[in-house]
Write a protein that holds these residues in place. Structure first.
Motif, mmCIF file in Angstrom:
data_model
loop_
_atom_site.group_PDB
_atom_site.id
_atom_site.type_symbol
_atom_site.label_atom_id
_atom_site.label_comp_id
_atom_site.label_asym_id
_atom_site.label_seq_id
_atom_site.Cartn_x
_atom_site.Cartn_y
_atom_site.Cartn_z
ATOM 1 N N THR A 1 0.878 -1.173 0.000
ATOM 2 C CA THR A 1 0.000 0.000 0.000
ATOM 3 C C THR A 1 0.910 1.216 0.000
ATOM 4 N N VAL A 2 0.518 2.230 -0.750
ATOM 5 C CA VAL A 2 1.367 3.421 -0.876
ATOM 6 C C VAL A 2 0.535 4.642 -0.486
ATOM 7 N N ASN A 3 1.036 5.412 0.473
ATOM 8 C CA ASN A 3 0.303 6.610 0.899
ATOM 9 C C ASN A 3 0.617 7.752 -0.057
ATOM 10 N N VAL A 4 -0.332 8.075 -0.945
ATOM 11 C CA VAL A 4 -0.046 9.153 -1.875
ATOM 12 C C VAL A 4 -0.931 10.368 -1.661
ATOM 13 N N ASN A 5 -2.166 10.159 -1.292
ATOM 14 C CA ASN A 5 -3.138 11.241 -1.292
ATOM 15 C C ASN A 5 -4.283 10.815 -0.379
ATOM 16 N N PRO A 6 -4.624 11.619 0.611
ATOM 17 C CA PRO A 6 -5.678 11.187 1.546
ATOM 18 C C PRO A 6 -7.031 10.942 0.873
ATOM 19 N N ASP A 7 -7.224 11.486 -0.314
ATOM 20 C CA ASP A 7 -8.503 11.279 -0.999
ATOM 21 C C ASP A 7 -8.594 9.916 -1.690
ATOM 22 N N PHE A 8 -7.487 9.257 -1.747
ATOM 23 C CA PHE A 8 -7.490 7.951 -2.417
ATOM 24 C C PHE A 8 -6.745 6.925 -1.584
ATOM 25 N N PHE A 9 -7.174 5.681 -1.726
ATOM 26 C CA PHE A 9 -6.433 4.560 -1.158
ATOM 27 C C PHE A 9 -5.876 3.778 -2.341
ATOM 28 N N ASN A 10 -4.591 3.497 -2.291
ATOM 29 C CA ASN A 10 -4.006 2.701 -3.375
ATOM 30 C C ASN A 10 -3.307 1.478 -2.801
ATOM 31 N N TYR A 11 -3.563 0.359 -3.460
ATOM 32 C CA TYR A 11 -2.794 -0.841 -3.113
ATOM 33 C C TYR A 11 -2.365 -1.549 -4.384
ATOM 34 N N THR A 12 -1.297 -2.321 -4.284
ATOM 35 C CA THR A 12 -0.858 -3.084 -5.460
ATOM 36 C C THR A 12 -1.080 -4.578 -5.223
ATOM 37 N N LEU A 13 -1.383 -5.261 -6.327
ATOM 38 C CA LEU A 13 -1.527 -6.715 -6.304
ATOM 39 C C LEU A 13 -0.400 -7.290 -7.148
ATOM 40 N N ARG A 14 0.267 -8.279 -6.642
ATOM 41 C CA ARG A 14 1.282 -8.972 -7.445
ATOM 42 C C ARG A 14 0.625 -10.246 -7.964
ATOM 43 N N GLU A 15 0.352 -10.271 -9.265
ATOM 44 C CA GLU A 15 -0.429 -11.374 -9.843
ATOM 45 C C GLU A 15 0.423 -12.226 -10.778
ATOM 46 N N PRO A 16 0.029 -13.481 -10.982
ATOM 47 C CA PRO A 16 0.779 -14.311 -11.936
ATOM 48 C C PRO A 16 0.670 -13.742 -13.354
ATOM 49 N N VAL A 17 1.661 -14.046 -14.185
ATOM 50 C CA VAL A 17 1.636 -13.556 -15.572
ATOM 51 C C VAL A 17 0.582 -14.298 -16.387
ATOM 52 N N GLY A 18 0.385 -15.582 -16.099
ATOM 53 C CA GLY A 18 -0.649 -16.336 -16.807
ATOM 54 C C GLY A 18 -0.122 -17.656 -17.330
ATOM 55 N N ARG B 1 16.698 -12.241 -14.265
ATOM 56 C CA ARG B 1 17.503 -13.026 -13.329
ATOM 57 C C ARG B 1 16.685 -14.196 -12.836
ATOM 58 N N GLU B 2 17.244 -15.400 -12.966
ATOM 59 C CA GLU B 2 16.590 -16.569 -12.408
ATOM 60 C C GLU B 2 17.124 -16.789 -10.996
ATOM 61 N N LEU B 3 16.427 -17.620 -10.260
ATOM 62 C CA LEU B 3 16.757 -17.960 -8.864
ATOM 63 C C LEU B 3 16.561 -16.756 -7.929
ATOM 64 N N GLY B 4 16.552 -17.060 -6.644
ATOM 65 C CA GLY B 4 16.364 -16.026 -5.647
ATOM 66 C C GLY B 4 15.014 -15.335 -5.787
ATOM 67 N N LYS B 5 14.881 -14.207 -5.104
ATOM 68 C CA LYS B 5 13.613 -13.477 -5.175
ATOM 69 C C LYS B 5 13.425 -12.837 -6.536
ATOM 70 N N HIS B 6 14.532 -12.745 -7.296
ATOM 71 C CA HIS B 6 14.442 -12.079 -8.594
ATOM 72 C C HIS B 6 13.576 -12.844 -9.589
ATOM 73 N N ALA B 7 13.540 -14.176 -9.469
ATOM 74 C CA ALA B 7 12.707 -14.947 -10.400
ATOM 75 C C ALA B 7 11.225 -14.676 -10.149
ATOM 76 N N ILE B 8 10.890 -14.215 -8.952
ATOM 77 C CA ILE B 8 9.492 -13.866 -8.667
ATOM 78 C C ILE B 8 9.066 -12.714 -9.589
ATOM 79 N N GLU B 9 10.017 -11.820 -9.876
ATOM 80 C CA GLU B 9 9.730 -10.710 -10.795
ATOM 81 C C GLU B 9 9.383 -11.239 -12.188
ATOM 82 N N LEU B 10 10.075 -12.315 -12.590
ATOM 83 C CA LEU B 10 9.865 -12.844 -13.941
ATOM 84 C C LEU B 10 8.468 -13.427 -14.119
ATOM 85 N N TYR B 11 7.912 -13.935 -13.038
ATOM 86 C CA TYR B 11 6.668 -14.701 -13.171
ATOM 87 C C TYR B 11 5.452 -14.016 -12.550
ATOM 88 N N THR B 12 5.608 -12.710 -12.218
ATOM 89 C CA THR B 12 4.454 -11.973 -11.698
ATOM 90 C C THR B 12 4.355 -10.632 -12.417
#
Ligand code: NAI
Ligand code: MG
Length: 498
Positions: A142-159, A477-488
């Protein structure tokens, strides 16, 4: 020879079930064309099994199954904890069949059984366990940007993910690809290399047994160009391709991906500089140079194929290196004593021999090897461990990936000179530095343009440590937490709070 007798083989039952089929939508099926191809034992040239030859029609079916499993199957509704449990179960199942996998790997690829048993299989298990843990740790923010809005991010699979792998570490490459993709909740189609399809198919059987829902893991064996591999990389309903293999193939895959702009990650070749300073522990560096180039018969993308020696130690180093290289026990990989086996195929053997010829023509000096062994080994695809000295960095054998047991030895006078030469190459996958001077070590570690640098060691890996290339060695980058970036992929959600 202490070669395991056929009757003792743990993988005998699996091999006798030939022809092997494709795994599509949870079922084992023949190729639509009915065609099969043979997979050979590179130590003898004998046929191990027949395997279904998948092509475009089979890829179409597999993509449909993967899409259906992604959109409508139980996989998407499963908790991340359950996904993780399935990965742990698969790791346990591989461990329970470790001998069988080690034998399959050695028979199909040729590598020494000791390496299959103590490197490939345990590292594959470790990779599945590492990513099993990740399944429950994939988070948005969740990122605090503006009191008038609530923003959150979802990390989803690529498919729907297509994964095309090579033959040098067949099971381990399958693990590097499958484990993070599954942890992130994708469905996939794996295309193993045509030279070594067996361990991936056995892995597919175990995945079905431990309860992965149908269509989540599909395996289509077959060829690359104008066939299954190309059809997968061109497919308009595949969301991502992950590829490991030759740089030229990587470029074709990238071109094929433009139809639907699918995500692409590439792990391509290398021409790693392995740099030894006069102040290094010379015996340790000699050992490092030997594993750096001869491990897995030199068929390693991060092989230390350019050995840079500081001038003052060159003669001593070469004498020790030659003795060790000539002492390597070459033979059938099933022999427990074997340290270096055959190349994976006749094609690779011939390709390597043509590089050896090129090295001689260009004026490099052959220190040892340079030929195929005779006698018992003549029927397999062997190449003797080969060392060239007096190599100039512009020579073909210093610039192109040979992917065989062929070492090019160069020399240098200063840190600046070696840093420049080390980087004068199209690739940037890895490199190594041997010195007791920590300043020199860290300086070079930062100067070498490569995704991995080893200091006073070589070929050290861990599922938690990222691996991948600079320059034409690819991206992602494969392996480690970096591969999570590849697949989400990330979605941001805005909610009006005013
Ligand atoms: P390759 O890159 O052609 O094959 C690797 C995989 O890609 C196999 O599954 C193959 O069927 C598939 N493939 C081939 N052409 C394709 C295409 N047009 N579209 C989609 N998939 C395709 O590698 P190859 O021909 O087996 O070996 C040639 C050289 O590649 C080796 O001598 C070595 O230099 C390099 N190589 C590098 C590897 C690495 O780990 N970086 C692994 C294997 C090979
Ligand atoms: Mg090829």
């Amino acid at each position: 020879m202490a070669v395991v007798q056929e009757k003792e083989l743990a993988c005998k039952a699996f091999l006798s079930g030939s022809p092997k089929k494709l795994l599509i939508g949870g079922k084992w099926v023949d190729a639509e064309s009915g065609k099969t191809f043979e997979t050979l034992n590179p130590a003898t040239g004998e046929v191990l099994a027949k395997v279904a030859e998948g092509s475009k029609a089979d890829i179409d079916k597999a993509v449909k199954a993967a899409r259906d499993a992604f959109e409508n199957g139980p996989w998407r509704k499963m908790s991340s904890y359950e996904r993780g449990r399935l990965l742990y179960k698969l790791a346990d199942a591989i461990e329970a069949h470790a001998d069988e996998f080690a034998q399959l790997e050695t028979l199909d690829n040729g590598k020494p059984i000791r390496e299959s048993r103590y490197v490939d299989v345990p590292q594959a298990i470790e990779t599945f366990r590492y990513y099993a843990g990740w399944a429950t740790k994939i988070e948005g923010e969740t990122v605090n940007v503006n009191p008038d809005f609530f923003n959150y991010t979802l990390r989803e699979p690529v498919g729907v993910v297509g994964q095309i792998i090579p033959w040098n570490f067949p099971l381990l490459m399958a693990a590097w690809k499958l484990a993070p993709a599954l942890a992130c909740g994708n469905t996939l189609i794996l295309k193993p290399a045509e030279q070594t399809p067996l361990s991936a198919l056995r892995l597919g059987e175990l995945a079905c047994e431990v309860g992965f829902p149908e269509g989540v893991i599909n395996i289509v064996t077959g060829f690359g160009e104008n066939s299954a591999g190309e059809a997968l990389s061109r497919h308009m309903d595949v969301d991502k391709i992950a590829f490991t293999g030759e740089d030229k193939t990587g470029k074709k895959i990238l071109e094929a991906s433009t139809g639907n702009l699918k995500r692409v990650s590439l792990e391509l070749g290398g021409k790693a500089p392995n740099i030894v300073f006069a102040d290094a522990d010379i015996d340790a560096a000699v050992k490092g140079a030997i594993t750096g180039i001869f491990f897995n018969q030199g068929q390693v993308c991060c092989a230390g194929s350019r050995l840079f020696l500081e001038k003052s130690i060159q003669d001593e180093f070469l004498t020790k290196l030659k003795e060790k290289a000539e002492g390597l026990r070459q033979g059938n990989g099933m022999d427990e004593k074997t340290q270096i086996g055959p190349q994976v195929s006749k094609e690779q053997q011939e390709r390597i021999m043509s590089y050896i010829e090129a090295g001689q023509k260009e004026g490099a000096k052959l220190v040892c090897g340079g030929e195929r062994p005779g006698g018992d080994l003549a029927k397999g695809y062997f190449v003797k461990p080969t060392v060239f000295s007096g190599v100039n960095n512009n020579m073909k054998i210093a610039q192109e990936e040979i992917f065989g047991p062929v070492l090019s030895v160069l020399n240098f006078g200063s840190v600046e000179e070696v840093a420049e030469q080390a980087n004068k190459v199209a690739f940037g996958l890895s490199g190594a530095v041997w010195t007791k001077d920590i300043k020199k070590a860290h300086k070079l570690a930062s100067q070498i343009k490569a995704g991995t640098v080893w200091v006073n060691c070589y070929n050290v890996f861990n599922a938690a440590i990222p691996f991948g290339g600079y320059k034409q060695s690819g991206y992602g980058r494969e392996l480690g937490k970096h591969a999570i970036e590849l697949y989400t992929q990330i979605k941001s959600v805005w909610v009006d709070m005013s």
